[in-house]
Design a protein around this motif. Structure first.
Motif, short mmCIF file in Angstrom:
data_model
loop_
_atom_site.label_atom_id
_atom_site.label_comp_id
_atom_site.label_asym_id
_atom_site.label_seq_id
_atom_site.Cartn_x
_atom_site.Cartn_y
_atom_site.Cartn_z
N LEU A 78 44.96 38.07 33.01
CA LEU A 78 43.51 38.07 32.79
C LEU A 78 42.83 39.13 33.65
CD1 LEU A 78 42.90 34.24 32.51
CD2 LEU A 78 42.53 35.93 30.71
N HIS A 79 43.35 39.38 34.84
CA HIS A 79 42.83 40.47 35.66
C HIS A 79 42.98 41.81 34.95
CE1 HIS A 79 43.22 38.26 39.81
NE2 HIS A 79 42.30 37.72 39.03
N ASP A 80 44.07 41.98 34.23
CA ASP A 80 44.31 43.23 33.50
C ASP A 80 43.27 43.44 32.40
OD1 ASP A 80 45.90 45.57 33.26
OD2 ASP A 80 46.83 44.75 31.46
N THR A 81 42.70 42.36 31.90
CA THR A 81 41.64 42.46 30.89
C THR A 81 40.26 42.42 31.53
OG1 THR A 81 41.54 40.08 30.46
CG2 THR A 81 43.09 41.37 29.14
N ASN A 82 40.21 42.55 32.87
CA ASN A 82 38.98 42.60 33.66
C ASN A 82 38.24 41.25 33.65
OD1 ASN A 82 37.53 44.08 35.49
ND2 ASN A 82 36.11 44.88 33.98
N PHE A 115 39.76 44.53 39.34
CA PHE A 115 40.90 43.85 39.96
C PHE A 115 42.01 44.82 40.34
CE2 PHE A 115 38.83 40.61 37.38
CZ PHE A 115 38.66 39.63 38.33
N ASP A 116 41.73 46.12 40.34
CA ASP A 116 42.74 47.08 40.79
C ASP A 116 43.04 46.88 42.25
OD1 ASP A 116 43.21 48.43 38.42
OD2 ASP A 116 41.53 49.80 38.72
N GLU A 117 44.25 47.23 42.63
CA GLU A 117 44.68 47.10 44.02
C GLU A 117 43.82 48.00 44.90
OE1 GLU A 117 46.88 44.96 45.19
OE2 GLU A 117 47.42 44.24 43.20
N GLY A 118 43.38 47.48 46.04
CA GLY A 118 42.66 48.27 47.03
C GLY A 118 41.19 48.42 46.74
N VAL A 119 40.68 47.81 45.69
CA VAL A 119 39.25 47.94 45.38
C VAL A 119 38.52 46.72 45.86
CG1 VAL A 119 37.56 48.13 43.54
CG2 VAL A 119 39.68 49.40 43.40
#
Length: 119
Positions: A78-82, A115-119
């Motif tokens: 679900l994170h991949d779909t924002n 949900f990108d890493e480091g954001v």
């Protein structure tokens, strides 16, 4: 031959067991679901017919062992779909909830993504 088993299922179980951060690709998620389904099918329907007994404890242990990684990989998908992982709760709505959740899980990735890493 079983590279996808190691790459998608075993990786989710061993390295991302309780990892609710980051993203999971469409392929990674659906391979995990497929292998999870096959394992449950074998332990619930095939093995009891071969051995002659239904061992409730084996099925129960398998279900509990795969519950957390299933929730975690669904959250990452679900994170991949924002979307937040809390969208899994939509699946609790009878009939319509499962349809909506499956539609959300088959959507493509969104870039850029919160949900990108480091954001």
């Amino acid at each position: 031959m079983f590279k996808f088993l190691k790459m998608y299922f075993w990786d989710a179980i061993s390295n991302h067991y309780i990892d609710f951060k980051g993203r999971a690709s469409l392929v990674q998620f659906w391979y995990f679901v497929l292998i999870n389904f096959v394992l449950c099918f074998v332990f619930c329907f095939i093995l009891p017919r071969i051995i002659g007994v239904f061992d409730f404890w084996v099925v129960n242990i398998l279900w509990w062992a795969l519950l957390v990684p299933s929730i975690a990989i669904t959250t990452r998908r679900l994170h991949d779909t924002n979307r937040s992982g809390w969208f899994q709760l939509v699946g609790l709505i009878p009939v319509v909830g499962w349809i909506v959740l499956i539609i959300l899980l088959v959507l493509g990735p969104v870039n850029p993504n919160k949900f990108d890493e480091g954001v």
